[in-house]
Scaffold this active site. Structure first.
Site, PDB file in Angstrom:
ATOM      1  N   CYS A   1       0.814  -1.232   0.000  1.00  0.00           N
ATOM      2  CA  CYS A   1       0.000   0.000   0.000  1.00  0.00           C
ATOM      3  C   CYS A   1       0.843   1.275   0.000  1.00  0.00           C
ATOM      4  O   CYS A   1       0.352   2.343  -0.362  1.00  0.00           O
ATOM      5  CB  CYS A   1      -0.949   0.003   1.190  1.00  0.00           C
ATOM      6  SG  CYS A   1      -2.093  -1.377   1.200  1.00  0.00           S
TER       7      CYS A   1
ATOM      8  N   HIS B   1      -3.113   7.478   1.770  1.00  0.00           N
ATOM      9  CA  HIS B   1      -3.515   6.161   1.276  1.00  0.00           C
ATOM     10  C   HIS B   1      -4.920   5.889   1.809  1.00  0.00           C
ATOM     11  O   HIS B   1      -5.192   6.049   3.000  1.00  0.00           O
ATOM     12  CB  HIS B   1      -2.528   5.101   1.782  1.00  0.00           C
ATOM     13  CG  HIS B   1      -3.042   3.712   1.645  1.00  0.00           C
ATOM     14  ND1 HIS B   1      -3.612   3.242   0.478  1.00  0.00           N
ATOM     15  CD2 HIS B   1      -3.093   2.680   2.533  1.00  0.00           C
ATOM     16  CE1 HIS B   1      -3.976   1.991   0.653  1.00  0.00           C
ATOM     17  NE2 HIS B   1      -3.681   1.615   1.890  1.00  0.00           N
TER      18      HIS B   1
ATOM     19  N   ASN C   1      -9.998   0.021  -0.294  1.00  0.00           N
ATOM     20  CA  ASN C   1      -8.536   0.079  -0.283  1.00  0.00           C
ATOM     21  C   ASN C   1      -7.993  -0.512  -1.588  1.00  0.00           C
ATOM     22  O   ASN C   1      -8.068  -1.719  -1.804  1.00  0.00           O
ATOM     23  CB  ASN C   1      -8.022  -0.703   0.931  1.00  0.00           C
ATOM     24  CG  ASN C   1      -6.512  -0.619   1.090  1.00  0.00           C
ATOM     25  OD1 ASN C   1      -5.796  -0.255   0.160  1.00  0.00           O
ATOM     26  ND2 ASN C   1      -6.025  -0.971   2.261  1.00  0.00           N
TER      27      ASN C   1
HETATM   28  N1  ACO Z   1     -18.517  -7.875   9.335  1.00  0.00           N
HETATM   29  C1  ACO Z   1     -18.950  -8.127  10.555  1.00  0.00           C
HETATM   30  N2  ACO Z   1     -18.146  -8.445  11.583  1.00  0.00           N
HETATM   31  C2  ACO Z   1     -16.822  -8.484  11.340  1.00  0.00           C
HETATM   32  C3  ACO Z   1     -16.282  -8.230  10.072  1.00  0.00           C
HETATM   33  C4  ACO Z   1     -17.193  -7.914   9.037  1.00  0.00           C
HETATM   34  N3  ACO Z   1     -16.796  -7.652   7.785  1.00  0.00           N
HETATM   35  N4  ACO Z   1     -14.946  -8.341  10.129  1.00  0.00           N
HETATM   36  C5  ACO Z   1     -14.639  -8.656  11.396  1.00  0.00           C
HETATM   37  N5  ACO Z   1     -15.782  -8.757  12.130  1.00  0.00           N
HETATM   38  C6  ACO Z   1     -15.904  -9.073  13.537  1.00  0.00           C
HETATM   39  C7  ACO Z   1     -14.759  -9.906  14.062  1.00  0.00           C
HETATM   40  O1  ACO Z   1     -14.955 -11.267  13.753  1.00  0.00           O
HETATM   41  C8  ACO Z   1     -14.832  -9.628  15.527  1.00  0.00           C
HETATM   42  O2  ACO Z   1     -15.870 -10.417  16.074  1.00  0.00           O
HETATM   43  P1  ACO Z   1     -15.707 -11.071  17.544  1.00  0.00           P
HETATM   44  O3  ACO Z   1     -15.597  -9.905  18.466  1.00  0.00           O
HETATM   45  O4  ACO Z   1     -16.969 -11.839  17.667  1.00  0.00           O
HETATM   46  O5  ACO Z   1     -14.469 -11.895  17.463  1.00  0.00           O
HETATM   47  C9  ACO Z   1     -15.287  -8.163  15.592  1.00  0.00           C
HETATM   48  O6  ACO Z   1     -15.841  -7.875  14.293  1.00  0.00           O
HETATM   49  C10 ACO Z   1     -14.176  -7.204  15.907  1.00  0.00           C
HETATM   50  O7  ACO Z   1     -13.037  -7.541  15.121  1.00  0.00           O
HETATM   51  P2  ACO Z   1     -11.779  -6.608  15.025  1.00  0.00           P
HETATM   52  O8  ACO Z   1     -10.845  -7.157  13.987  1.00  0.00           O
HETATM   53  O9  ACO Z   1     -11.246  -6.339  16.385  1.00  0.00           O
HETATM   54  O10 ACO Z   1     -12.491  -5.280  14.471  1.00  0.00           O
HETATM   55  P3  ACO Z   1     -11.916  -3.866  14.304  1.00  0.00           P
HETATM   56  O11 ACO Z   1     -12.718  -2.876  14.999  1.00  0.00           O
HETATM   57  O12 ACO Z   1     -10.416  -3.832  14.508  1.00  0.00           O
HETATM   58  O13 ACO Z   1     -12.176  -3.607  12.742  1.00  0.00           O
HETATM   59  C11 ACO Z   1     -10.912  -3.648  10.716  1.00  0.00           C
HETATM   60  C12 ACO Z   1     -11.614  -4.456  11.768  1.00  0.00           C
HETATM   61  C13 ACO Z   1     -11.944  -2.796   9.985  1.00  0.00           C
HETATM   62  C14 ACO Z   1     -10.238  -4.581   9.736  1.00  0.00           C
HETATM   63  C15 ACO Z   1      -9.875  -2.736  11.400  1.00  0.00           C
HETATM   64  O14 ACO Z   1      -9.054  -3.487  12.236  1.00  0.00           O
HETATM   65  C16 ACO Z   1      -9.017  -2.009  10.421  1.00  0.00           C
HETATM   66  O15 ACO Z   1      -9.471  -1.163   9.704  1.00  0.00           O
HETATM   67  N6  ACO Z   1      -7.710  -2.288  10.409  1.00  0.00           N
HETATM   68  C17 ACO Z   1      -6.813  -1.621   9.510  1.00  0.00           C
HETATM   69  C18 ACO Z   1      -6.485  -2.575   8.498  1.00  0.00           C
HETATM   70  C19 ACO Z   1      -6.365  -1.996   7.152  1.00  0.00           C
HETATM   71  O16 ACO Z   1      -6.956  -1.005   6.763  1.00  0.00           O
HETATM   72  N7  ACO Z   1      -5.562  -2.684   6.382  1.00  0.00           N
HETATM   73  C20 ACO Z   1      -5.382  -2.347   5.045  1.00  0.00           C
HETATM   74  C21 ACO Z   1      -4.008  -2.644   4.619  1.00  0.00           C
HETATM   75  S1  ACO Z   1      -2.872  -1.709   5.529  1.00  0.00           S
HETATM   76  C22 ACO Z   1      -3.211  -0.207   5.160  1.00  0.00           C
HETATM   77  O17 ACO Z   1      -3.622  -0.003   4.063  1.00  0.00           O
HETATM   78  C23 ACO Z   1      -3.048   0.859   6.112  1.00  0.00           C
END
Ligand code: ACO
Length: 321
Positions: free
Chosen positions: A114, A248, A278
């Site tokens: 990214c 980004h 993304n």
């Molecule tokens: N729909 C519904 N529930 C979901 C989904 C979904 N699509 N995805 C995860 N969950 C659930 C999980 O299973 C978890 O459930 P549980 O509590 O029963 O175990 C719950 O949601 C919380 O999961 P987390 O992973 O802790 O959720 P979080 O609030 O961190 O959000 C997310 C997840 C959106 C991926 C977040 O961590 C994020 O944005 N991270 C950054 C990652 C990113 O953008 N990466 C891109 C590449 S790197 C970059 O470009 C910067």
């Protein structure tokens, strides 16, 4: 007089097929509400079966060349930032070079996921500033839909396909336009926070994207903020003199978190993540193109681009456009 790398044109391309959150919710256990609230993403684009990363790159490049008033004969360097190349080799950039009809100079791919576009911009700037090329096409192009695990709701909702490109030209003119400073960083100790579990050497397969989302989130806010401050410090320009922030486009919450941490007015942050998700290396030039064409970013504005991605890699580039 010292050579400067001036950004003279920008273009982007999104595939036609729109995949909405509602449609995704029919495939995996998720909802429009969850995706919108946690990421700000409403829809993403998916490349057609016969569209390769190089095809997306060429579409964006043609528009960037048009905006710069240049054509193939002017270009003597092509860098394609991509983590989703057409083939393992040759470089996607080689195909782009041939398709565009460029018959001089070098063309190569750059892999910083990214952060790829920021890394490619800094690389091209070094070639131009040393007089090793006159005009570069710097491209971010991705088909992440091909490496996403469509059964993993934690990742498949985040990514999409697209491309963006800029023309960067070496200039001796007396003026303050051009790339002012860049900052690049990699910390390979965090390679397993965001990776693809396949590749020619390790598995002889393509693999699928894997990510520890919440850890990446924390790293993103911290390191993107740090990179932005470092790029400004290297230029001796305070952050509040920046006209536009072009991050980004990973997740609206990361954009908001960085703005909050640095006390940036959110109206100065270009956000397009809602409509394409993304797109990895493509997202910075995609957002730059949108805000240039809609008239927000004007000639002479000070623009700070920044990114974090797999590696982990992160960086920022301060440019007077
Ligand atoms: N729909 C519904 N529930 C979901 C989904 C979904 N699509 N995805 C995860 N969950 C659930 C999980 O299973 C978890 O459930 P549980 O509590 O029963 O175990 C719950 O949601 C919380 O999961 P987390 O992973 O802790 O959720 P979080 O609030 O961190 O959000 C997310 C997840 C959106 C991926 C977040 O961590 C994020 O944005 N991270 C950054 C990652 C990113 O953008 N990466 C891109 C590449 S790197 C970059 O470009 C910067």
């Amino acid at each position: 007089m010292a050579l400067r790398s001036v950004l003279t044109g920008v273009g982007s391309y999104l595939p036609e097929r729109v995949l909405s959150n509602a449609e995704l919710a029919k495939r995996v256990d998720t909802s429009d509400e969850w995706i919108t609230e946690r990421t700000g993403i409403r829809e993403r684009r998916i490349a057609a079966d016969d569209q390769r990363t190089s095809d997306l790159a060429c579409e964006a490049s043609v528009k960037a060349l048009e905006a710069a008033g240049r054509d193939a004969k002017d270009i003597d360097l092509i860098i394609v930032a991509t983590a989703t190349p057409d083939l393992t080799f040759p470089a996607t950039a080689a195909r782009v070079q041939a398709e565009l009809g460029v018959s001089q100079g070098a063309a190569f791919d750059l892999q910083a996921v990214c952060s790829g576009f920021v890394f490619a911009l800094a690389t091209a700037d070094n070639f131009l500033a040393r007089g090793q090329a006159k005009a570069a096409l710097v491209i971010g192009a991705e088909t992440f839909s091909r490496i996403v695990d469509w059964e993993d709701r934690g990742t498949c909702v985040l990514f999409g396909d697209g491309a963006g490109a800029v023309v960067l030209e070496a200039s001796e003119e007396d003026g303050d336009r051009g790339v002012i400073s860049t900052f690049l960083r990699t910390d390979g100790r965090m390679h397993d926070l965001l990776y693809v579990d396949g590749g020619p050497s390790q598995t002889q397969s393509v693999g699928k994207l894997r990510m520890v989302g919440n850890a990446v989130f924390r790293q993103a806010v911290e390191h993107i903020s740090g990179a932005m401050l470092e790029a400004c410090a290297r230029a001796g320009i305070p952050l509040d003199e920046v006209d536009w922030f072009v991050p980004h486009q990973a997740n609206q919450r990361i954009l908001d978190g960085v703005a909050r941490k640095l006390g940036i007015d959110v109206d100065k942050v270009v956000s397009t993540v809602a409509v394409h998700g993304n797109t990895s290396a493509a997202s910075v030039p995609l957002a730059l193109d949108v805000a240039t064409r809609d008239g927000r970013i004007k000639k002479g504005d000070l623009v700070l681009m920044e990114a974090l991605g797999g590696g982990l890699t992160w960086g920022a580039a301060l440019v007077r456009v």
